[in-house]
Design an enzyme around this catalytic site. Structure first.
Site, PDB file in Angstrom:
ATOM      1  N   PHE A  38       6.407  -2.360 -12.818  1.00  0.00           N
ATOM      2  CA  PHE A  38       5.502  -2.986 -11.790  1.00  0.00           C
ATOM      3  C   PHE A  38       5.924  -4.367 -11.585  1.00  0.00           C
ATOM      4  CE2 PHE A  38       1.395  -4.930 -10.827  1.00  0.00           C
ATOM      5  CZ  PHE A  38       0.966  -4.387  -9.601  1.00  0.00           C
ATOM      6  N   PHE A  81       0.843  -1.149   0.046  1.00  0.00           N
ATOM      7  CA  PHE A  81      -0.077   0.014  -0.062  1.00  0.00           C
ATOM      8  C   PHE A  81       0.886   1.286  -0.025  1.00  0.00           C
ATOM      9  CE2 PHE A  81      -2.710   3.228   1.822  1.00  0.00           C
ATOM     10  CZ  PHE A  81      -3.943   3.136   1.390  1.00  0.00           C
ATOM     11  N   VAL A 111       1.682  -9.207  -2.618  1.00  0.00           N
ATOM     12  CA  VAL A 111       0.353  -9.259  -1.811  1.00  0.00           C
ATOM     13  C   VAL A 111      -0.235 -10.604  -2.017  1.00  0.00           C
ATOM     14  CG1 VAL A 111      -1.586  -7.985  -1.344  1.00  0.00           C
ATOM     15  CG2 VAL A 111       0.260  -6.692  -2.671  1.00  0.00           C
ATOM     16  N   ARG A 142       6.881 -17.344  -8.778  1.00  0.00           N
ATOM     17  CA  ARG A 142       7.184 -16.035  -9.402  1.00  0.00           C
ATOM     18  C   ARG A 142       8.139 -15.146  -8.791  1.00  0.00           C
ATOM     19  NH1 ARG A 142       2.538 -18.165 -10.052  1.00  0.00           N
ATOM     20  NH2 ARG A 142       1.538 -17.634 -11.881  1.00  0.00           N
ATOM     21  N   HIS A 173      -9.344  -7.366   1.985  1.00  0.00           N
ATOM     22  CA  HIS A 173      -8.271  -6.400   2.235  1.00  0.00           C
ATOM     23  C   HIS A 173      -7.179  -6.561   1.004  1.00  0.00           C
ATOM     24  CE1 HIS A 173      -5.455  -4.123   4.577  1.00  0.00           C
ATOM     25  NE2 HIS A 173      -4.586  -5.110   4.024  1.00  0.00           N
TER      26      HIS A 173
HETATM   27  N1  INI Z   1       0.755  -5.557   2.392  1.00  0.00           N
HETATM   28  C1  INI Z   1       1.489  -6.416   1.650  1.00  0.00           C
HETATM   29  O1  INI Z   1       2.745  -5.979   0.836  1.00  0.00           O
HETATM   30  N2  INI Z   1       1.025  -7.709   1.123  1.00  0.00           N
HETATM   31  C2  INI Z   1       0.159  -8.415   1.863  1.00  0.00           C
HETATM   32  O2  INI Z   1      -0.042  -9.396   1.717  1.00  0.00           O
HETATM   33  C3  INI Z   1      -0.640  -7.478   2.714  1.00  0.00           C
HETATM   34  N3  INI Z   1      -1.528  -8.111   3.423  1.00  0.00           N
HETATM   35  O3  INI Z   1      -2.036  -9.115   3.127  1.00  0.00           O
HETATM   36  O4  INI Z   1      -2.433  -7.591   4.190  1.00  0.00           O
HETATM   37  C4  INI Z   1      -0.159  -6.125   2.959  1.00  0.00           C
HETATM   38  N4  INI Z   1      -0.888  -5.561   3.916  1.00  0.00           N
HETATM   39  C5  INI Z   1      -0.174  -4.244   4.394  1.00  0.00           C
HETATM   40  C6  INI Z   1      -0.609  -2.938   3.644  1.00  0.00           C
HETATM   41  O5  INI Z   1       0.025  -3.145   2.548  1.00  0.00           O
HETATM   42  C7  INI Z   1      -0.023  -1.756   4.695  1.00  0.00           C
HETATM   43  O6  INI Z   1       1.366  -1.763   4.654  1.00  0.00           O
HETATM   44  C8  INI Z   1      -0.998  -1.645   5.776  1.00  0.00           C
HETATM   45  O7  INI Z   1      -2.301  -1.633   5.534  1.00  0.00           O
HETATM   46  C9  INI Z   1      -0.726  -0.274   6.405  1.00  0.00           C
HETATM   47  O8  INI Z   1      -0.725   0.780   5.634  1.00  0.00           O
END
Ligand code: INI
Length: 159
Positions: free
Chosen positions: A119, A63, A87, A133, A94
């Site tokens: 990307f 995120f 992710v 991957r 989520h």
């Molecule tokens: N962030 C990831 O990079 N991969 C994931 O699988 C993931 N899951 O599963 O929740 C994930 N969540 C955290 C998100 O990217 C943020 O860091 C968090 O919400 C704080 O802003």
């Protein structure tokens, strides 16, 4: 077909003399580190010197990748950026929100800054897909993203 020669433009896979930024997320870190190692290896093979030409920035999760990438892209210090992360789908929606924000944010950062951003963020249904991957049967998407960044860095200079 007209006999006139087509004017075609493409970027070379040549990283010499170019600066690259990599944004990699810590969530699912062991996958991210495999993507990073492969991206750095590809940049080196294409002529970059990582200690001189590459800046690696770490963020908490996918995120946050666009937030760092956007600033780096707008700094104009880099010929191209590479975004890396992983992710994995869970039990709640989520996953969709993180993937959508990450991919759209990276696209917007690239278009607004005019800095190419590759990307290399995996969006997988399960851990097995991610492992395949990140150096398994499906190759390494960190390498693929690095190749795309080098090509786009060269192409962007010509357009
Ligand atoms: N962030 C990831 O990079 N991969 C994931 O699988 C993931 N899951 O599963 O929740 C994930 N969540 C955290 C998100 O990217 C943020 O860091 C968090 O919400 C704080 O802003």
């Amino acid at each position: 077909m007209s006999k006139r020669k087509l004017h075609r433009i493409s970027g070379e896979l040549d990283a010499r003399g170019k600066k690259f930024g990599i944004v990699v997320s810590r969530f699912n870190n062991f996958i991210g580190e495999r993507l990073l190692a492969s991206a750095l290896e590809a940049l080196t093979q294409l002529g970059a010197n990582p200690s001189r030409d590459v800046t690696v920035v770490t963020v908490p999760g996918a995120f946050e990748i666009p937030q760092a990438a956007s600033r780096m892209a707008r700094s104009k210090k880099f010929d191209a950026l590479i975004t890396l992360g992983c992710v994995i789908r869970g039990e709640t929606p989520h996953f969709e929100y993180v993937c959508a924000a990450c991919s759209k944010g990276i696209e917007v950062a690239a278009l607004e800054s005019k800095t190419p951003i590759a990307f290399g963020v995996l969006t997988c249904n399960n851990l097995e897909e991610a492992i395949q991957r990140a150096g398994g049967k499906a190759g390494n998407k960190g390498r693929d993203a690095a190749l795309a960044a080098v090509e786009m860095a060269g192409l962007t200079k010509k357009l």
